[in-house]
Design a protein around this motif. Structure first.
Motif, PDB file in Angstrom:
ATOM      1  N   GLU A 154     -13.004  -5.607 -23.808  1.00  0.00           N
ATOM      2  CA  GLU A 154     -11.781  -5.257 -22.778  1.00  0.00           C
ATOM      3  C   GLU A 154     -11.979  -5.417 -21.155  1.00  0.00           C
ATOM      4  OE1 GLU A 154      -9.114  -4.431 -24.171  1.00  0.00           O
ATOM      5  OE2 GLU A 154     -10.117  -4.504 -26.005  1.00  0.00           O
ATOM      6  N   MET A 155     -13.206  -5.294 -20.768  1.00  0.00           N
ATOM      7  CA  MET A 155     -13.461  -5.797 -19.416  1.00  0.00           C
ATOM      8  C   MET A 155     -13.211  -7.342 -19.162  1.00  0.00           C
ATOM      9  SD  MET A 155     -14.659  -3.217 -17.569  1.00  0.00           S
ATOM     10  CE  MET A 155     -15.056  -1.508 -17.574  1.00  0.00           C
ATOM     11  N   ALA A 156     -13.502  -8.121 -20.099  1.00  0.00           N
ATOM     12  CA  ALA A 156     -13.187  -9.661 -19.908  1.00  0.00           C
ATOM     13  C   ALA A 156     -11.740  -9.686 -19.694  1.00  0.00           C
ATOM     14  CB  ALA A 156     -13.725 -10.342 -20.832  1.00  0.00           C
ATOM     15  N   VAL A 157     -10.828  -8.814 -20.332  1.00  0.00           N
ATOM     16  CA  VAL A 157      -9.410  -9.190 -20.262  1.00  0.00           C
ATOM     17  C   VAL A 157      -8.922  -8.796 -18.710  1.00  0.00           C
ATOM     18  CG1 VAL A 157      -7.113  -8.200 -21.038  1.00  0.00           C
ATOM     19  CG2 VAL A 157      -8.920  -8.594 -22.384  1.00  0.00           C
ATOM     20  N   LEU A 158      -9.518  -7.764 -18.056  1.00  0.00           N
ATOM     21  CA  LEU A 158      -9.094  -7.445 -16.623  1.00  0.00           C
ATOM     22  C   LEU A 158      -9.099  -8.819 -15.732  1.00  0.00           C
ATOM     23  CD1 LEU A 158     -11.069  -4.059 -16.079  1.00  0.00           C
ATOM     24  CD2 LEU A 158      -8.713  -4.449 -17.004  1.00  0.00           C
ATOM     25  N   PRO A 159      -8.289  -8.471 -14.882  1.00  0.00           N
ATOM     26  CA  PRO A 159      -8.026  -9.961 -14.041  1.00  0.00           C
ATOM     27  C   PRO A 159      -9.511 -10.031 -13.089  1.00  0.00           C
ATOM     28  CG  PRO A 159      -6.943  -8.037 -12.852  1.00  0.00           C
ATOM     29  CD  PRO A 159      -7.310  -7.433 -14.141  1.00  0.00           C
ATOM     30  N   ASP A 160      -9.765 -11.461 -13.255  1.00  0.00           N
ATOM     31  CA  ASP A 160     -11.213 -11.713 -12.328  1.00  0.00           C
ATOM     32  C   ASP A 160     -10.275 -12.604 -11.154  1.00  0.00           C
ATOM     33  OD1 ASP A 160     -13.551 -12.728 -11.378  1.00  0.00           O
ATOM     34  OD2 ASP A 160     -14.034 -14.048 -13.289  1.00  0.00           O
ATOM     35  N   ILE A 161     -10.818 -11.937 -10.145  1.00  0.00           N
ATOM     36  CA  ILE A 161     -10.323 -12.320  -8.884  1.00  0.00           C
ATOM     37  C   ILE A 161     -10.615 -13.524  -8.137  1.00  0.00           C
ATOM     38  CG2 ILE A 161      -9.541 -11.534  -6.421  1.00  0.00           C
ATOM     39  CD1 ILE A 161      -8.071 -10.103  -8.580  1.00  0.00           C
ATOM     40  N   ASP A 162     -12.031 -13.637  -8.739  1.00  0.00           N
ATOM     41  CA  ASP A 162     -12.785 -14.936  -8.183  1.00  0.00           C
ATOM     42  C   ASP A 162     -12.308 -16.252  -8.653  1.00  0.00           C
ATOM     43  OD1 ASP A 162     -14.506 -12.908  -6.884  1.00  0.00           O
ATOM     44  OD2 ASP A 162     -16.002 -13.283  -8.560  1.00  0.00           O
ATOM     45  N   LYS A 163     -11.411 -15.987 -10.024  1.00  0.00           N
ATOM     46  CA  LYS A 163     -10.948 -17.278 -10.238  1.00  0.00           C
ATOM     47  C   LYS A 163      -9.638 -17.839  -9.411  1.00  0.00           C
ATOM     48  CE  LYS A 163     -11.850 -16.331 -15.036  1.00  0.00           C
ATOM     49  NZ  LYS A 163     -11.325 -16.255 -16.717  1.00  0.00           N
ATOM     50  N   ALA A 164      -9.374 -16.993  -8.656  1.00  0.00           N
ATOM     51  CA  ALA A 164      -7.958 -17.054  -7.810  1.00  0.00           C
ATOM     52  C   ALA A 164      -8.573 -18.311  -6.730  1.00  0.00           C
ATOM     53  CB  ALA A 164      -7.496 -16.105  -7.100  1.00  0.00           C
ATOM     54  N   ASN A 165      -9.790 -17.970  -6.326  1.00  0.00           N
ATOM     55  CA  ASN A 165     -10.304 -18.949  -5.377  1.00  0.00           C
ATOM     56  C   ASN A 165      -9.373 -18.952  -4.110  1.00  0.00           C
ATOM     57  OD1 ASN A 165     -12.121 -20.724  -3.925  1.00  0.00           O
ATOM     58  ND2 ASN A 165     -11.106 -22.631  -4.976  1.00  0.00           N
ATOM     59  N   VAL A 166      -8.958 -17.734  -3.742  1.00  0.00           N
ATOM     60  CA  VAL A 166      -8.260 -17.484  -2.366  1.00  0.00           C
ATOM     61  C   VAL A 166      -8.708 -16.150  -1.755  1.00  0.00           C
ATOM     62  CG1 VAL A 166      -5.764 -16.733  -1.604  1.00  0.00           C
ATOM     63  CG2 VAL A 166      -6.083 -18.301  -3.424  1.00  0.00           C
ATOM     64  N   ASP A 167      -9.053 -16.269  -0.510  1.00  0.00           N
ATOM     65  CA  ASP A 167      -9.765 -15.318   0.300  1.00  0.00           C
ATOM     66  C   ASP A 167      -8.702 -14.841   1.217  1.00  0.00           C
ATOM     67  OD1 ASP A 167     -11.252 -13.690   1.851  1.00  0.00           O
ATOM     68  OD2 ASP A 167     -12.520 -14.770   2.558  1.00  0.00           O
ATOM     69  N   LEU A 168      -7.957 -13.747   1.023  1.00  0.00           N
ATOM     70  CA  LEU A 168      -6.728 -13.208   1.838  1.00  0.00           C
ATOM     71  C   LEU A 168      -7.349 -13.012   3.036  1.00  0.00           C
ATOM     72  CD1 LEU A 168      -4.693 -10.956  -0.801  1.00  0.00           C
ATOM     73  CD2 LEU A 168      -4.333 -13.078   0.018  1.00  0.00           C
ATOM     74  N   ALA A 169      -8.822 -12.259   3.359  1.00  0.00           N
ATOM     75  CA  ALA A 169      -9.280 -11.978   4.418  1.00  0.00           C
ATOM     76  C   ALA A 169      -9.348 -13.188   5.453  1.00  0.00           C
ATOM     77  CB  ALA A 169     -10.526 -11.256   4.278  1.00  0.00           C
ATOM     78  N   ALA A 170      -9.684 -14.307   4.838  1.00  0.00           N
ATOM     79  CA  ALA A 170      -9.787 -15.455   5.534  1.00  0.00           C
ATOM     80  C   ALA A 170      -8.351 -15.760   6.259  1.00  0.00           C
ATOM     81  CB  ALA A 170     -10.493 -16.601   4.939  1.00  0.00           C
ATOM     82  N   ILE A 171      -7.388 -15.847   5.070  1.00  0.00           N
ATOM     83  CA  ILE A 171      -6.065 -16.122   5.456  1.00  0.00           C
ATOM     84  C   ILE A 171      -5.684 -15.257   6.767  1.00  0.00           C
ATOM     85  CG2 ILE A 171      -3.596 -16.391   4.677  1.00  0.00           C
ATOM     86  CD1 ILE A 171      -4.764 -17.217   1.828  1.00  0.00           C
TER      87      ILE A 171
END
Length: 519
Positions: free
Chosen positions: A184-201
């Motif tokens: 069930e933990m694997a179903v939760l969204p993996d933010i690292d896959k997005a490859n988007v750093d909102l802080a850098a943006i």
């Protein structure tokens, strides 16, 4: 989904800009949906920039033609027609100066509004990045505890309880719960896959906005200084304002297309690592939409609670017989408590209200304050550019009229007593030695006692009427010895009553003055 539309409604000016026709390089209408990755949409923005460039070129061409005609094809204008035209041109320059000052005020307001909108955007991005970073850390920490810590403790307990089948059965059941938690933990969204750093943006956006704000501030101050000083560098400044207007309009078009339908663009951008259900849940946050992670979180919570019950039973019944198992059982209990606390935090962070609020704040900052500020900046650029061009033409016209007037003054006879430049010419010293008529009248008595006999007009030498005889008739003694030509003023006008005693002077008076009054 319909109720969520009440949270964000695109402002009317974004719809107006969005409905503006979009054309590609072949003058063909294209879809106005915000798709910056497509070539047709990019061509529509470039086409809009080209239209602005054409307008800039035409404005500069018209200005250049006007200045050339003004310098090369000017005509001599009479004085009577020149003065009204000079007044009209002066008032035109004054009015355009007031328009520039008003435009600068609008520019200051628009610059501040745009800065506020971008600040709200960056603040929302920072908050969203903090939330997503917390989710990613909690998921990674929980998976690490379950996969590494719990499995190691369970393997050692399996060796310790190898002689007791009932304890081994409890361990097998706990292993099953651990697998459920991992799944069930694997179903939760993996933010690292997005490859988007909102802080850098956010940092990059804040840096660009700072330089944009500073540039516009300097431009506004420069426009104000040019308006007040009326310098000659306004043609270049007008061109700079038109170029700035061109960039602002292009950015306005793209931002308005995004603000009309931001949800569709975000769903398309996140489809590679986020399902459409999850994206709609956070974009709309409607009570009618279920939480896509609620079932997984519930299963994790129940599995952890079941393992807690099993550990409590093993601590109570197995430790008296297997003291070495107490350390691993307590270690499993600590990991379960930590994982359960992380699951509670995940439940709060994965709720749509936090991220949806950040999303709405970002949209409000960009589409309301940001676009409104850009509209004011474009209005400032347009008004200031047009007013500066008109003021430039007016100032050149004034200079032309002033130059032609000075040229006409050079053609005037210096001996003309009505020439204003005659005051700069040295007068004849002989003419300054005119006797004071007051001193003469004081020796003979008052003017009223003079009763000369009637004389014939042929015996009287008529003096020039432009001489200063104000002293004879009660004038001021300040200019009694100063000739009229040296004062540079027009001759006085006399009434018939004043001219009668002047023309009736006696021979004695004429012999006394001689030819002093003759020029």
């Amino acid at each position: 989904m319909a109720t969520a539309r009440l949270d964000y409604v695109a402002p009317w000016w974004t719809y107006w800009l969005h409905n503006f026709p979009h054309f590609n390089f072949f003058i063909q209408s294209v879809d106005n949906t915000f798709k910056p990755e497509e070539a047709s949409y990019q061509q529509s923005l470039i086409f809009l920039a080209c239209v602005g460039a054409v307008g800039l070129g035409l404005s500069l061409l018209v200005l250049a033609v006007y200045l050339v005609c003004l310098c090369c094809c000017r005509k001599d204008i009479d004085e009577d027609t020149k003065r009204p035209e000079t007044c009209c041109v002066t008032w035109t320059a004054v009015i355009t100066g007031l328009i520039i000052c008003s435009a600068v005020g609008v520019g200051f307001y628009g610059n501040s509004e745009t800065n506020d909108g971008v600040y709200q955007l960056t603040y929302s991005l920072y908050n969203a990045n903090h939330t997503l970073g917390g989710i990613s850390n909690l998921v990674a920490g929980s998976l690490g505890n379950v996969e590494t810590g719990l499995k190691q403790h369970l393997e050692r307990l399996d060796e310790i309880f190898s002689a007791r089948a009932d304890y081994l059965q409890s361990l097998r059941f706990m292993q099953l719960m651990v697998n459920n938690v991992i799944r069930e933990m694997a179903v939760l969204p993996d933010i690292d896959k997005a490859n988007v750093d909102l802080a850098a943006i956010s940092d990059q956006t804040a840096s660009i906005e700072y330089y944009r704000w500073l540039s516009y501030l300097l431009l506004l101050i420069l426009d104000l200084v040019i308006c007040l000083a009326m310098c000659v560098g306004m043609a270049k400044q007008s061109r700079l304002l038109l170029i700035t207007l061109q960039h602002v309009v292009v950015f306005l078009q793209g931002t308005s297309d995004f603000c009309v339908s931001p949800d569709k663009f975000i769903v398309n951008q996140t489809k590679d690592f986020l399902s459409a259900d999850v994206a709609h849940y956070y974009l709309f946050c409607s009570p009618n939409l279920p939480n896509p992670f609620q079932q997984s979180l519930t299963i994790c919570q129940r599995s952890l609670t079941t393992m807690q019950i099993q550990i409590q039973g093993l601590l109570q019944f197995s430790v008296p017989f297997f003291p070495t198992a107490e350390r691993d059982l307590l270690g499993i209990q600590r990991l379960l408590n930590s994982t359960e606390f992380s699951v509670h935090q995940l439940t709060a962070l994965l709720d749509c209200r936090g991220l949806h609020k950040d999303y709405l704040d970002a949209l409000m900052g960009v589409c309301y304050d940001g676009v409104e500020g850009l509209l004011y900046l474009s209005l400032f650029s347009l008004l200031a550019a047009c007013a500066l061009s008109v003021m430039l033409c007016a100032i050149f016209r004034v200079w032309t009229l002033m130059g032609s007037r000075d040229k006409e003054y050079d053609d005037i006879d210096e001996e003309d007593p009505f020439n204003p430049q005659a005051r700069r010419i040295s007068y004849n010293p002989r003419r300054s030695n005119i006797h004071s008529f007051c001193s003469y009248t004081s020796s003979l008595g008052s003017q009223a006692s003079l009763h000369p006999p009637p004389q014939s007009a042929s015996n009287v030498v008529p003096p020039p009427e432009y001489m200063n005889q104000s002293m004879l008739f009660g004038g001021s003694p300040r200019y009694e010895n100063v000739p009229l030509i040296g004062r540079g003023s027009p001759p006085p006008s006399y009434s018939p009553s004043m001219r009668t005693p002047y023309l009736s002077m006696t021979d004695a008076q004429i012999r006394h003055f001689g030819t002093d009054f003759q020029v």
